[in-house]
Design an enzyme around this catalytic site. Structure first.
Site, PDB file in Angstrom:
ATOM      1  N   GLY A 190      46.809  47.882  41.503  1.00 59.73           N
ATOM      2  CA  GLY A 190      47.385  46.880  40.611  1.00 59.73           C
ATOM      3  C   GLY A 190      46.377  46.011  39.892  1.00 59.73           C
ATOM      4  O   GLY A 190      46.762  45.091  39.174  1.00 59.73           O
ATOM      5  N   LYS A 191      45.088  46.277  40.050  1.00 55.41           N
ATOM      6  CA  LYS A 191      44.075  45.397  39.463  1.00 55.41           C
ATOM      7  C   LYS A 191      43.766  45.774  38.007  1.00 55.41           C
ATOM      8  O   LYS A 191      44.266  46.755  37.482  1.00 55.41           O
ATOM      9  CB  LYS A 191      42.805  45.426  40.314  1.00 55.41           C
ATOM     10  CG  LYS A 191      42.994  44.816  41.704  1.00 55.41           C
ATOM     11  CD  LYS A 191      43.462  43.365  41.618  1.00 55.41           C
ATOM     12  CE  LYS A 191      43.452  42.642  42.946  1.00 55.41           C
ATOM     13  NZ  LYS A 191      44.472  43.087  43.900  1.00 55.41           N
ATOM     14  N   ASN A 192      42.900  44.965  37.367  1.00 62.55           N
ATOM     15  CA  ASN A 192      42.637  45.131  35.933  1.00 62.55           C
ATOM     16  C   ASN A 192      41.967  46.456  35.590  1.00 62.55           C
ATOM     17  O   ASN A 192      42.161  46.978  34.500  1.00 62.55           O
ATOM     18  CB  ASN A 192      41.805  43.963  35.413  1.00 62.55           C
ATOM     19  CG  ASN A 192      42.615  42.679  35.348  1.00 62.55           C
ATOM     20  OD1 ASN A 192      43.640  42.545  36.010  1.00 62.55           O
ATOM     21  ND2 ASN A 192      42.163  41.737  34.543  1.00 62.55           N
TER      22      ASN A 192
END
Length: 409
Positions: A201-203
């Site tokens: 879910g990170k950038n």
């Protein structure tokens, strides 16, 4: 591209049925043929664990952030643990961090046998309060872990001054903060070490994974050595024509290394980081514009000289203006086919920290207040501007239907 104002100019805001026909998930990763082809190349190479592609990813990440070293690991949690281990945190030591963070930030302190000393967040950006940090320092304090919440950097000028004055080291929890900057300097270069997350879910994502950055030769050498059982800096080469079967264990290390499979994703994700960031900035601006007129909502703060990473877009409900609470608001958004999340349940409210240290919910009032009101809205490059508009309309619809003034005059 839709005009910014056209996105929200709709007279159907208060219609009974949801506008969307399909559910908008809270997050969806952006994966294309580049990552897929690199992954296939790795599978065909026969080298799946840490190897040449992991090293390539490390070199590219170090250049991107602007540090001498970047060391790939299997999670940000592992990175934080290795960073604490590298600076010698152990039993009897204390490490100060913010209660408004995820479990990993404090758990790794406990893994080292040290005590996590929790302090409150600032009421605006929800990052660690420097004044509370200074008040919490004792002769046992070994390090500070500032958490760059939601992608907004902490007040690092003040925190660095405190750390230098007391001869304390700083490990940045940069899980949310790629590619944030503070006073023109990239997050990940501000403290003694930093740990980034590449969780799904990170950038940018490697599926699971993380990176530790530092300019310190000694810390980098310890981490490189200890992330793979403590057998040597280049232990992975023992299965190549450049290596040897013989090895020596010089430290009781960890199995924290990244694999080339994960790095295959990271190499291509990093190339797109600036583009992803531009999209996040655009969508954050649309949210800010679309929700700015609603006094029932507090929008995220962006302080001067800060480049926000916009990992999250957290709104806070002004509960005194609404007839529904945070949990009900989330359910109403789900009925509108909008996925959300909550960041975070403060650490001091969890049973572990209440039982170990006797914390009460009211001990950290800013974190408690934020938790009771906060909702993270979807924000990621795979969304469209129309998706952002749907979220704005759904939030506005719920607020309009449940504003206290409309019912009680």
């Amino acid at each position: 591209m839709a005009n910014q104002y056209e996105i929200f100019s709709d007279d159907s805001t208060l219609c009974a049925s949801p506008r969307r026909s399909s559910f908008l998930p809270f997050h969806r990763p952006s994966i294309d043929d580049g990552e897929i082809e690199e992954m296939i190349d790795t599978l065909r190479s026969g080298w799946l664990t840490m190897g040449p592609k992991t090293l390539r990813f490390e070199e590219q990440f170090a250049r991107y952030i602007g540090t001498k070293y970047a060391l790939a690991v299997n999670s940000c949690t592992s990175g934080l643990h290795l960073a604490l281990n590298a600076i010698g945190v152990g039993p009897g030591d204390e490490v100060i961090t913010c209660t408004f963070t995820f479990a990993a930030t404090a758990a790794v302190i406990l893994h080292c046998g040290a005590r996590p000393v929790l302090v409150d967040c600032l009421p605006d950006a929800l990052t660690i309060d420097p004044a509370k940090v200074e008040a919490a320092i004792t002769p046992r304090t070994k390090a500070i872990i500032p958490v760059h919440f939601a992608g907004h950097p902490c007040e690092m000028v003040e925190i660095l001054a405190i750390a230098r004055h007391h001869n304390i080291l700083i490990i940045e929890d940069a899980a949310h903060a790629l590619p944030a900057s503070y006073h023109g300097q990239r997050v990940g270069t501000l403290g003694d070490l930093a740990a980034f997350s590449f969780y799904a879910g990170k950038n940018i994502t490697t599926g699971e994974g993380g990176m530790v950055t530092t300019n310190n030769d000694e810390y980098a050498d310890r981490i490189a050595h200890r992330r793979l059982h403590g057998i040597s800096r280049d232990a992975w080469k023992r299965y190549t024509d450049q290596g040897s079967w013989y090895y020596e264990i010089t430290y009781p290390g960890f199995k924290y290394n990244m694999t080339d499979l994960n790095a295959s994703l990271g190499i291509h994700q990093l190339r797109k980081c600036d583009r992803f960031h531009a999209v996040r900035n655009r969508y954050a601006a649309l949210y800010l514009e679309g929700l700015s007129s609603r006094s029932e909502i507090t929008l995220p703060t962006v302080k001067p000289k800060v480049e926000h990473a916009w990992h999250l877009f957290p709104i806070r409900l002004n509960l005194e203006s609404l007839t529904v609470g945070r949990d009900s608001f989330i359910e109403l958004l789900r009925q509108e086919k909008i996925g959300t999340s909550v960041h975070f349940i403060p650490l001091h409210m969890h049973p572990l920290y209440r039982q170990l240290f006797g914390y009460r919910p009211q001990d950290f009032p800013h974190a408690l207040s934020a938790f009771e009101r906060i909702i993270s809205l979807p924000l990621y490059p795979e969304m469209t501007e129309e998706d952002v508009g749907d979220v704005v309309r759904a939030v506005t619809k719920i607020v309009a239907a449940h504003q206290r003034s409309a019912i009680h005059g």
